[in-house]
Write a protein that holds these residues in place. Sequence first.
Motif, mmCIF file in Angstrom:
data_model
loop_
_atom_site.group_PDB
_atom_site.id
_atom_site.type_symbol
_atom_site.label_atom_id
_atom_site.label_comp_id
_atom_site.label_asym_id
_atom_site.label_seq_id
_atom_site.Cartn_x
_atom_site.Cartn_y
_atom_site.Cartn_z
ATOM 1 N N ARG A 1 -4.906 3.664 5.912
ATOM 2 C CA ARG A 1 -5.299 2.918 7.118
ATOM 3 C C ARG A 1 -6.497 2.021 6.833
ATOM 4 O O ARG A 1 -6.525 0.855 7.238
ATOM 5 C CB ARG A 1 -5.620 3.880 8.263
ATOM 6 C CG ARG A 1 -4.374 4.555 8.818
ATOM 7 C CD ARG A 1 -4.728 5.604 9.863
ATOM 8 N NE ARG A 1 -5.492 5.043 10.955
ATOM 9 C CZ ARG A 1 -6.579 5.614 11.502
ATOM 10 N NH1 ARG A 1 -7.022 6.759 11.034
ATOM 11 N NH2 ARG A 1 -7.204 5.044 12.495
ATOM 12 N N LEU B 1 0.693 -9.041 3.536
ATOM 13 C CA LEU B 1 0.963 -7.606 3.701
ATOM 14 C C LEU B 1 2.475 -7.378 3.680
ATOM 15 O O LEU B 1 3.130 -7.371 4.725
ATOM 16 C CB LEU B 1 0.345 -7.092 5.004
ATOM 17 C CG LEU B 1 -1.165 -6.805 4.941
ATOM 18 C CD1 LEU B 1 -1.975 -8.075 4.879
ATOM 19 C CD2 LEU B 1 -1.610 -5.950 6.114
ATOM 20 N N SER C 1 -5.365 -0.836 4.628
ATOM 21 C CA SER C 1 -4.523 -1.779 5.383
ATOM 22 C C SER C 1 -5.398 -2.688 6.245
ATOM 23 O O SER C 1 -5.194 -3.908 6.309
ATOM 24 C CB SER C 1 -3.556 -1.014 6.298
ATOM 25 O OG SER C 1 -2.669 -0.232 5.546
ATOM 26 N N HIS C 2 -6.357 -2.077 6.896
ATOM 27 C CA HIS C 2 -7.262 -2.841 7.762
ATOM 28 C C HIS C 2 -8.006 -3.903 6.938
ATOM 29 O O HIS C 2 -8.157 -5.057 7.372
ATOM 30 C CB HIS C 2 -8.239 -1.862 8.412
ATOM 31 C CG HIS C 2 -9.291 -2.510 9.238
ATOM 32 N ND1 HIS C 2 -9.014 -3.189 10.398
ATOM 33 C CD2 HIS C 2 -10.631 -2.589 9.060
ATOM 34 C CE1 HIS C 2 -10.147 -3.658 10.901
ATOM 35 N NE2 HIS C 2 -11.135 -3.312 10.109
ATOM 36 N N HIS D 1 -0.344 6.166 4.142
ATOM 37 C CA HIS D 1 -0.845 5.602 5.405
ATOM 38 C C HIS D 1 -1.666 6.614 6.196
ATOM 39 O O HIS D 1 -1.742 6.555 7.416
ATOM 40 C CB HIS D 1 0.305 5.035 6.245
ATOM 41 C CG HIS D 1 1.456 5.969 6.426
ATOM 42 N ND1 HIS D 1 1.487 6.955 7.364
ATOM 43 C CD2 HIS D 1 2.616 6.063 5.729
ATOM 44 C CE1 HIS D 1 2.631 7.614 7.263
ATOM 45 N NE2 HIS D 1 3.332 7.105 6.276
ATOM 46 N N LEU E 1 4.601 -1.358 3.265
ATOM 47 C CA LEU E 1 3.882 -0.082 3.304
ATOM 48 C C LEU E 1 4.857 1.000 2.835
ATOM 49 O O LEU E 1 6.001 1.064 3.324
ATOM 50 C CB LEU E 1 3.424 0.218 4.735
ATOM 51 C CG LEU E 1 2.637 1.524 4.916
ATOM 52 C CD1 LEU E 1 1.291 1.474 4.174
ATOM 53 C CD2 LEU E 1 2.382 1.805 6.411
ATOM 54 N N TRP F 1 2.119 -4.398 8.553
ATOM 55 C CA TRP F 1 2.948 -4.617 7.362
ATOM 56 C C TRP F 1 4.315 -5.155 7.752
ATOM 57 O O TRP F 1 4.892 -4.754 8.761
ATOM 58 C CB TRP F 1 3.099 -3.304 6.584
ATOM 59 C CG TRP F 1 1.780 -2.848 6.036
ATOM 60 C CD1 TRP F 1 0.898 -2.011 6.636
ATOM 61 C CD2 TRP F 1 1.177 -3.280 4.806
ATOM 62 N NE1 TRP F 1 -0.233 -1.882 5.851
ATOM 63 C CE2 TRP F 1 -0.077 -2.648 4.729
ATOM 64 C CE3 TRP F 1 1.576 -4.130 3.770
ATOM 65 C CZ2 TRP F 1 -0.948 -2.839 3.640
ATOM 66 C CZ3 TRP F 1 0.728 -4.320 2.698
ATOM 67 C CH2 TRP F 1 -0.523 -3.687 2.638
ATOM 68 N N ALA G 1 3.517 1.067 9.705
ATOM 69 C CA ALA G 1 3.599 -0.325 9.240
ATOM 70 C C ALA G 1 3.452 -1.284 10.423
ATOM 71 O O ALA G 1 2.733 -2.285 10.342
ATOM 72 C CB ALA G 1 4.919 -0.554 8.515
ATOM 73 N N VAL H 1 0.864 -1.184 0.000
ATOM 74 C CA VAL H 1 0.000 0.000 0.000
ATOM 75 C C VAL H 1 0.895 1.226 0.000
ATOM 76 O O VAL H 1 1.912 1.259 0.701
ATOM 77 C CB VAL H 1 -0.969 -0.011 1.215
ATOM 78 C CG1 VAL H 1 -1.532 1.388 1.477
ATOM 79 C CG2 VAL H 1 -2.127 -0.973 0.966
ATOM 80 N N TRP I 1 -7.043 -5.238 3.973
ATOM 81 C CA TRP I 1 -6.114 -6.286 3.528
ATOM 82 C C TRP I 1 -5.814 -7.256 4.663
ATOM 83 O O TRP I 1 -5.660 -8.452 4.466
ATOM 84 C CB TRP I 1 -4.802 -5.666 3.018
ATOM 85 C CG TRP I 1 -4.897 -5.109 1.630
ATOM 86 C CD1 TRP I 1 -4.821 -3.797 1.264
ATOM 87 C CD2 TRP I 1 -5.087 -5.851 0.404
ATOM 88 N NE1 TRP I 1 -4.958 -3.672 -0.104
ATOM 89 C CE2 TRP I 1 -5.113 -4.913 -0.650
ATOM 90 C CE3 TRP I 1 -5.247 -7.207 0.107
ATOM 91 C CZ2 TRP I 1 -5.296 -5.297 -1.991
ATOM 92 C CZ3 TRP I 1 -5.413 -7.592 -1.215
ATOM 93 C CH2 TRP I 1 -5.438 -6.644 -2.242
ATOM 94 N N ARG I 2 -5.736 -6.716 5.876
ATOM 95 C CA ARG I 2 -5.385 -7.553 7.015
ATOM 96 C C ARG I 2 -6.511 -8.499 7.406
ATOM 97 O O ARG I 2 -6.266 -9.610 7.867
ATOM 98 C CB ARG I 2 -5.029 -6.656 8.202
ATOM 99 C CG ARG I 2 -4.353 -7.402 9.302
ATOM 100 C CD ARG I 2 -3.412 -6.497 10.024
ATOM 101 N NE ARG I 2 -4.002 -6.079 11.282
ATOM 102 C CZ ARG I 2 -3.278 -5.740 12.324
ATOM 103 N NH1 ARG I 2 -1.968 -5.753 12.250
ATOM 104 N NH2 ARG I 2 -3.848 -5.381 13.427
ATOM 105 N N LEU J 1 -0.193 -1.195 11.579
ATOM 106 C CA LEU J 1 -1.192 -1.695 10.625
ATOM 107 C C LEU J 1 -0.906 -3.120 10.146
ATOM 108 O O LEU J 1 -1.688 -3.684 9.384
ATOM 109 C CB LEU J 1 -1.276 -0.745 9.421
ATOM 110 C CG LEU J 1 -1.734 0.685 9.749
ATOM 111 C CD1 LEU J 1 -1.501 1.626 8.566
ATOM 112 C CD2 LEU J 1 -3.206 0.698 10.151
#
Length: 387
Positions: free
Chosen positions: A21, A42, A24-25, A16, A45, A62, A57, A13, A27-28, A60
């Motif tokens: 954010r 992941l 990232s959330h 940030h 970042l 990474w 990172a 990504v 993808w996680r 979140l």
Amino acid sequence: MSSTNRPRLGVAVVGHAFMGRVHSHAWRSVDAIFELPARPVLSVLAGRDIGRTRAAATRLGWADAVDDWRALLERDDVDLIDICTPGDTHAEIALAALAAGKHVLCEKPLANSVAQAQAMAAAAERAARDGVRSMVGFTYRRVPALALARDLVARGRLGAIRHVRAQYLQDWLADPDAPLSWRLDRQRAGSGALGDIGAHIIDATQFVTGEAVTGVSALLDTFVTERPRPDGPGRGPVTVDDAALFLGRLSGGGLASFEASRVATGRKNALRLELNGTRGSLSFDLEEMNVLWFHDQDERAETAGFRRILVTESEHPYAGAWWPPGHGLGYDHAFGNEIADLVVAIAAGKDPDPSFADGLAVQRVLAAVQASAADAGRWHPIAGARP
Ligand code: SOE
């Protein structure tokens, strides 16, 4: 499929802040919710300041952090680049990523100009021939109630669409002392409320109706023309619109009105869409995002009226992947739905939607709105309009 025998999809990504954010959330969490044909990993970042990017990172989830997105292009652990940066950087990053054979997810609006969006759409089409996929992040397409709205329209439940009333209302700029940021700088953001949130209602209208906006007549206004500088004394100029208001014609012959504002006091994130067709109507408000109102004109007048549908049943788009009926979804879930669809499309060797061509279609409407507003609201047709 167990996580061991699925291919991995290395993700990076770029950015940030708010969008970085949220993405990232998503993808996680996405792999824990959907049964995906590939396992998102992941990997990296990317930001500008290595200290801040490393801290983000870690928080979140990474594995690594870099302070220059160009470092992603050569990395074997990156298959997909997700662009969550201001609009003035989208074209450069997306074009480089596609040329390096990386799949791309790019936040909206696709670019800051039609020329940039055209170059991106052309590059995406070329890359697709080599199996490299791209998607623009009109995430509200993946809100279950809006996806259901589209299904109902596509199945003819509304008949011919006569009216669309589309609004996206926020109030975070109502305070004249809210500070300047990149979102208030035309060089960086392209436009203000228009591109930031107006882009969403243009796409939502074209998505739900399956029709194109073929011309507009527009007004733009900036009520607060100077705001406090965030990192220095005094005030600086606001170079984008606070609000955009425009009328549009749809390719099916219907009439549409659009209103995007970041100074609509009391409205926090009110994306509202109302459609009136010959056989019925639909109404949606993102501030109550699990609900879709539906009026069926074919019902007997005695009992007809707007019916409140709680869009959380397993029959409803996306809802079955999440929680039991009635346990509604929120803002972030639509990003999970979007990413799940993207991963499925990549694994299936198919082009996901919305495509960069869809992003270009919205960009053309944004440009026509700006041209009309600068031309005393005169009607501006949209060349090559496509839904
Ligand atoms: C992202 O999809 C986005 O458009 C943001 O960029 C806006 O600022 C937000 O308010 C709505 O979502």
